[in-house]
Scaffold this active site. Structure first.
Site, PDB file in Angstrom:
ATOM      1  N   ASP A  99       0.830  -1.213   0.000  1.00 24.30           N
ATOM      2  CA  ASP A  99       0.000   0.000   0.000  1.00 24.30           C
ATOM      3  C   ASP A  99       0.867   1.267   0.000  1.00 24.30           C
ATOM      4  O   ASP A  99       0.647   2.183   0.795  1.00 24.30           O
ATOM      5  CB  ASP A  99      -0.943  -0.012   1.224  1.00 24.30           C
ATOM      6  CG  ASP A  99      -1.983   1.109   1.162  1.00 24.30           C
ATOM      7  OD1 ASP A  99      -2.259   1.610   0.053  1.00 24.30           O
ATOM      8  OD2 ASP A  99      -2.513   1.486   2.230  1.00 24.30           O
ATOM      9  N   HIS A 143      -2.693  -0.151  11.936  1.00 27.24           N
ATOM     10  CA  HIS A 143      -2.508  -1.498  11.395  1.00 27.24           C
ATOM     11  C   HIS A 143      -1.041  -1.722  11.072  1.00 27.24           C
ATOM     12  O   HIS A 143      -0.263  -0.774  10.976  1.00 27.24           O
ATOM     13  CB  HIS A 143      -3.341  -1.663  10.119  1.00 27.24           C
ATOM     14  CG  HIS A 143      -3.214  -0.494   9.176  1.00 27.24           C
ATOM     15  ND1 HIS A 143      -4.105   0.551   9.170  1.00 27.24           N
ATOM     16  CD2 HIS A 143      -2.273  -0.170   8.269  1.00 27.24           C
ATOM     17  CE1 HIS A 143      -3.741   1.451   8.272  1.00 27.24           C
ATOM     18  NE2 HIS A 143      -2.618   1.044   7.712  1.00 27.24           N
ATOM     19  N   GLN A 151      -3.283  -5.621   5.460  1.00 30.67           N
ATOM     20  CA  GLN A 151      -3.080  -4.614   6.517  1.00 30.67           C
ATOM     21  C   GLN A 151      -3.982  -4.966   7.692  1.00 30.67           C
ATOM     22  O   GLN A 151      -5.176  -4.666   7.677  1.00 30.67           O
ATOM     23  CB  GLN A 151      -3.409  -3.205   5.985  1.00 30.67           C
ATOM     24  CG  GLN A 151      -2.342  -2.637   5.085  1.00 30.67           C
ATOM     25  CD  GLN A 151      -2.826  -1.443   4.268  1.00 30.67           C
ATOM     26  OE1 GLN A 151      -3.833  -1.526   3.575  1.00 30.67           O
ATOM     27  NE2 GLN A 151      -2.110  -0.333   4.335  1.00 30.67           N
ATOM     28  N   ARG A 179       2.702  12.160  11.232  1.00 32.83           N
ATOM     29  CA  ARG A 179       1.394  12.165  10.558  1.00 32.83           C
ATOM     30  C   ARG A 179       0.652  10.928  11.046  1.00 32.83           C
ATOM     31  O   ARG A 179       1.012   9.798  10.744  1.00 32.83           O
ATOM     32  CB  ARG A 179       1.589  12.110   9.046  1.00 32.83           C
ATOM     33  CG  ARG A 179       0.299  11.948   8.253  1.00 32.83           C
ATOM     34  CD  ARG A 179       0.634  11.600   6.805  1.00 32.83           C
ATOM     35  NE  ARG A 179      -0.518  11.370   5.978  1.00 32.83           N
ATOM     36  CZ  ARG A 179      -1.214  10.224   5.908  1.00 32.83           C
ATOM     37  NH1 ARG A 179      -0.890   9.196   6.657  1.00 32.83           N
ATOM     38  NH2 ARG A 179      -2.228  10.105   5.091  1.00 32.83           N
ATOM     39  N   ASP A 207      -1.670   8.356  10.927  1.00 29.37           N
ATOM     40  CA  ASP A 207      -2.419   7.765   9.813  1.00 29.37           C
ATOM     41  C   ASP A 207      -3.726   7.127  10.276  1.00 29.37           C
ATOM     42  O   ASP A 207      -3.768   6.410  11.282  1.00 29.37           O
ATOM     43  CB  ASP A 207      -1.539   6.693   9.141  1.00 29.37           C
ATOM     44  CG  ASP A 207      -2.216   6.071   7.927  1.00 29.37           C
ATOM     45  OD1 ASP A 207      -2.583   6.830   7.010  1.00 29.37           O
ATOM     46  OD2 ASP A 207      -2.387   4.841   7.904  1.00 29.37           O
ATOM     47  N   GLU A 264      -4.682  12.687  10.571  1.00 34.40           N
ATOM     48  CA  GLU A 264      -5.169  12.353   9.227  1.00 34.40           C
ATOM     49  C   GLU A 264      -6.536  11.703   9.396  1.00 34.40           C
ATOM     50  O   GLU A 264      -6.681  10.500   9.497  1.00 34.40           O
ATOM     51  CB  GLU A 264      -4.221  11.400   8.503  1.00 34.40           C
ATOM     52  CG  GLU A 264      -4.532  11.271   7.009  1.00 34.40           C
ATOM     53  CD  GLU A 264      -5.237   9.985   6.591  1.00 34.40           C
ATOM     54  OE1 GLU A 264      -5.772   9.940   5.475  1.00 34.40           O
ATOM     55  OE2 GLU A 264      -5.265   9.015   7.371  1.00 34.40           O
ATOM     56  N   HIS A 319      -1.424  12.397  -1.660  1.00 34.90           N
ATOM     57  CA  HIS A 319      -1.144  11.144  -2.380  1.00 34.90           C
ATOM     58  C   HIS A 319      -2.413  10.297  -2.501  1.00 34.90           C
ATOM     59  O   HIS A 319      -2.451   9.336  -3.245  1.00 34.90           O
ATOM     60  CB  HIS A 319      -0.068  10.358  -1.644  1.00 34.90           C
ATOM     61  CG  HIS A 319      -0.557   9.819  -0.331  1.00 34.90           C
ATOM     62  ND1 HIS A 319      -0.760  10.636   0.769  1.00 34.90           N
ATOM     63  CD2 HIS A 319      -0.924   8.582   0.047  1.00 34.90           C
ATOM     64  CE1 HIS A 319      -1.233   9.896   1.754  1.00 34.90           C
ATOM     65  NE2 HIS A 319      -1.332   8.645   1.360  1.00 34.90           N
ATOM     66  N   ASP A 320      -3.453  10.635  -1.717  1.00 34.47           N
ATOM     67  CA  ASP A 320      -4.684   9.851  -1.723  1.00 34.47           C
ATOM     68  C   ASP A 320      -5.685  10.404  -2.737  1.00 34.47           C
ATOM     69  O   ASP A 320      -5.456  11.418  -3.380  1.00 34.47           O
ATOM     70  CB  ASP A 320      -5.308   9.835  -0.319  1.00 34.47           C
ATOM     71  CG  ASP A 320      -4.647   8.799   0.576  1.00 34.47           C
ATOM     72  OD1 ASP A 320      -4.136   7.787   0.049  1.00 34.47           O
ATOM     73  OD2 ASP A 320      -4.643   8.997   1.801  1.00 34.47           O
ATOM     74  N   ARG A 330      -4.846   5.256  -7.332  1.00 39.61           N
ATOM     75  CA  ARG A 330      -4.164   6.427  -6.764  1.00 39.61           C
ATOM     76  C   ARG A 330      -2.768   6.616  -7.352  1.00 39.61           C
ATOM     77  O   ARG A 330      -2.215   7.714  -7.321  1.00 39.61           O
ATOM     78  CB  ARG A 330      -4.080   6.311  -5.235  1.00 39.61           C
ATOM     79  CG  ARG A 330      -5.434   6.451  -4.542  1.00 39.61           C
ATOM     80  CD  ARG A 330      -5.342   6.221  -3.056  1.00 39.61           C
ATOM     81  NE  ARG A 330      -4.918   4.863  -2.751  1.00 39.61           N
ATOM     82  CZ  ARG A 330      -4.718   4.399  -1.517  1.00 39.61           C
ATOM     83  NH1 ARG A 330      -4.910   5.189  -0.486  1.00 39.61           N
ATOM     84  NH2 ARG A 330      -4.327   3.156  -1.315  1.00 39.61           N
TER      85      ARG A 330
END
Ligand code: OTU
Length: 639
Positions: free
Chosen positions: A155, A198, A265, A295, A297, A339, A403-404, A520
């Site tokens: 990922d 995760h 994940q 960050r 996540d 995030e 990036h998403d 993505r």
């Protein structure tokens, strides 16, 4: 994890009442028993100040845990060990930041984000880019996940198999330390991901859990059959429905494991206090490598509760606060960036001095794109006047692209006030950005299209989404119009590196097995050095116009004190396509006006604004009067 002296453990447990004083005394006694040097005053003072809070926070979540006192001793030992390992340069930074805790609210802050491999091949390549980052004006650099992850199922690095090793293709831990030092010397804060919801299924914890190791069997959420998963799935959202339906994945032995994201994940089980302790250890380790900001996540998903949607539960906040308290003790200059790409009512709950000092502003991001599509500023204006204010010592991180994917996370109730139906508006935005709407300039690609409920998100680079390279004259103006808002609405503006030279979608990812199934990657593009050359060499090129335009805004922002902090007041322009707001800091004020349509627009501000002002962007005087006309996509910073 260190273990506590047995006698001390007994002593603590004898007391029914457990408090911070006793925990502190037990810690000091343990150190004495170990024959260790006395605990440094700096650490002791911070521990003393924060321990009551930490005990309260963890006590709230792990109230039923039988060995709580011992657990707290383990946690203190972990923090102390990490403090002792913290490099002196970072301890010096801790002291510097303590004197100016809201340093990140300066208008001089400008962020950039990139993938190490796509932007510069490896960590030494990133080092070589420091002069460029400085020339662009960056003071914050988010390097996308760079820790060890499986080659295929990773990922983009968000499936970590070891938080203590750098992905060997990118370099080593020593390379990371050197890079962090050099960035710090260049005045650039390193931002790294803390992927704590995760791990990869190849992480040691996951493998031990799968094998039934008693110490790890409760690290993840694994069920023998579908009974419990079926019950949970009555209420949870599907996040990556293209990859697997629901929130669980079947293991090779037939059992089911919780996987909010990809099947590889595995969600950690935070109901197990040892998961929190183990993750706190990893967090402090990452901080000690030189990350100034973490960050955080996928925060929304940390805690699970049967019968709920398992997002944004109160325990999530308590746990992040506890992580934050731990940082305050062992790595106090560390900042958290939330995030949470969720409903705006939930996004804001993560932002507090004791939780996350920074947060992505996904509402502003989504509404920027909505504004471009509709040419109407109503929703953006509403968000700026009603949803922009956060705690005084916190900041938004405002951005155009990440990036998403782009998810349309505005509030339906907000939209309702303009008679906009949320469902239909999302459908329109998806069609628009997929280029399916007549007259659309956008070239986006669908992400996680869910045929069951019509959900869809959008992939695509900024440049491709505004139609750069198409038969359209306004693409560069649109990019600058978007970045203008991000640069002037307060908080830290974040540039997705590549945007400054207008990098376009790249469909080449479909040939890479690790990326093919995830659209993505269409906007996670390898740096094109030719565009950077063109921006320098050919002043009349579109690339140079974009690059110089953006750089000009950065330079101006840094000189404009009124853009510091986050206070903002919206102003009625009496024109649906033109937004206006004022920013004031001390004796300086700036009025920002921006036209979001490809037609000239007339505005009528209140008479109180009628006067001659200096437009900082063009360095020309502008007389504000009735029926003032603003050129297509034009914006001004009026002083
Ligand atoms: C994050 O995003 C990362 O930014 C993604 O790159 C990762 O794939 C993911 O977590 C897993 O680590 O679903 O589409 O509602 O939207 O946390 C992006 C929040 C994501 C999610 C967000 C997640």
């Amino acid at each position: 994890m260190l273990s506590v002296d047995k006698a001390i453990a007994k002593l603590i447990q004898k007391n029914n009442e457990f408090d911070a004083d006793k925990a502190l005394a037990a810690f000091i006694q343990t150190q004495k028993n170990l024959g260790a040097n006395s605990v440094p005053r700096e650490f002791l003072a911070r521990l003393k100040a924060q321990l009551p809070t930490l005990i309260q926070q963890l006590g709230n979540v792990y109230v039923d845990y039988p060995a709580f006192e011992l657990y707290i001793q383990n946690l203190i030992a972990t923090m102390y060990a990490s403090y002792n390992e913290r490099p002196s340069a970072l301890k010096a930074l801790d002291q510097k930041r303590a004197k100016n805790p809201t340093w990140f609210q300066s208008q001089k802050m400008v962020g950039g984000v990139c993938y190490v491999d796509l932007y510069a091949k490896n960590l030494s390549g990133i080092r070589a880019q420091i002069p460029y980052f400085k020339s662009l004006g960056l003071t914050y650099l988010h390097l996308m996940p760079l820790f060890k992850a499986p080659p295929l199922h990773n990922d983009g690095g968000y499936a970590v198999s070891s938080y203590r090793e750098v992905n060997p293709q990118l370099g080593s831990m020593v390379d990371l330390n050197i890079l962090a030092d050099e960035l710090r010397e260049a005045g650039i804060s390193l931002v790294l991901d803390f992927i704590f919801n995760h791990t990869s299924n190849e992480h040691e914890w996951a493998q031990k859990c799968f094998a039934g190791d008693v110490d790890f069997q409760d690290f993840y959420l694994i069920y023998p059959d579908r009974t419990i998963p079926d019950l949970f799935e009555k209420n949870v959202r599907e996040i990556f429905p293209e990859e697997h339906p629901g929130a669980f994945s079947q293991l090779e032995d037939g059992r089911w494991v919780w996987t909010t994201f990809h099947s590889y994940q595995w969600d950690l089980n935070y109901a197990n206090p040892n998961v929190f302790l183990a993750m706190a250890c990893e967090m402090l380790f990452i901080a000690n490598q030189g990350a100034e900001v973490l960050r955080m996540d996928a925060v929304a998903f940390l805690w699970k509760k049967m019968g709920s949607d398992c997002e944004n539960l109160p325990e999530v906040h308590t746990l992040i606060q506890a992580f934050n308290t731990i940082a305050k003790i062992a790595a106090p200059s560390l900042l958290f960036k939330s995030e949470a790409i969720v409903h705006p009512d939930d996004v804001i709950k993560y932002i507090a001095k004791g939780e996350c000092q920074l947060s992505y502003n996904p509402l502003q991001m989504a509404l920027l794109w909505s504004t471009l599509a509709t040419r109407e500023v109503n929703l953006l204006n509403q968000a700026l006047s009603e949803r922009n204010t956060i705690a005084a010592d916190c900041s938004w991180v405002n951005y155009v692209r990440s990036h998403d994917d782009i998810g349309w996370t505005f509030s339906d109730e907000d939209a309702e006030k303009f008679a906009i139906n949320g469902y239909m508006h999302r459908e329109f935005l998806n069609n628009f950005y997929l280029g399916r709407f007549p007259g659309s300039f956008a070239q986006g690609v669908p992400f996680q299209e869910n045929l069951k409920n019509g959900d869809c998100r959008i992939s695509g680079t900024t440049a491709s989404l505004v139609g750069l390279g198409q038969q359209d004259n306004f693409a560069i103006e649109r990019i600058l119009a978007l970045y203008n808002i991000v640069m002037t609405t307060g908080g830290i503006p974040l540039i997705y590196l590549g945007d400054e030279v207008g990098m376009l979608n790249d469909l080449g990812y479909v040939n890479d097995e690790a990326k093919a199934a995830d659209s993505r990657w269409v906007h996670r593009v390898a740096k094109n050095p030719l565009l950077y050359k063109e921006a320098q060499a050919d002043k009349n090129s579109a690339t140079a116009k974009l690059f110089n335009g953006l750089k000009h805004l950065i330079t101006l922002r840094k000189k404009t004190k009124a853009l510091a902090g986050g206070l903002l007041k919206t102003i009625n322009t009496r024109n649906a396509s033109v937004i206006a707001y004022s920013r004031v800091v001390e004796d300086e004020s700036v009025l920002v006006i921006a036209n979001f349509s490809e037609n000239p627009q007339r505005i009528n501000l209140d008479d109180s604004y009628s006067r001659e002002m200096l437009d900082l962007v063009t360095n020309k005087h502008v007389v504000i009067q009735q029926n003032l006309t603003i050129a297509p996509y034009h914006f001004m910073w009026l002083k």
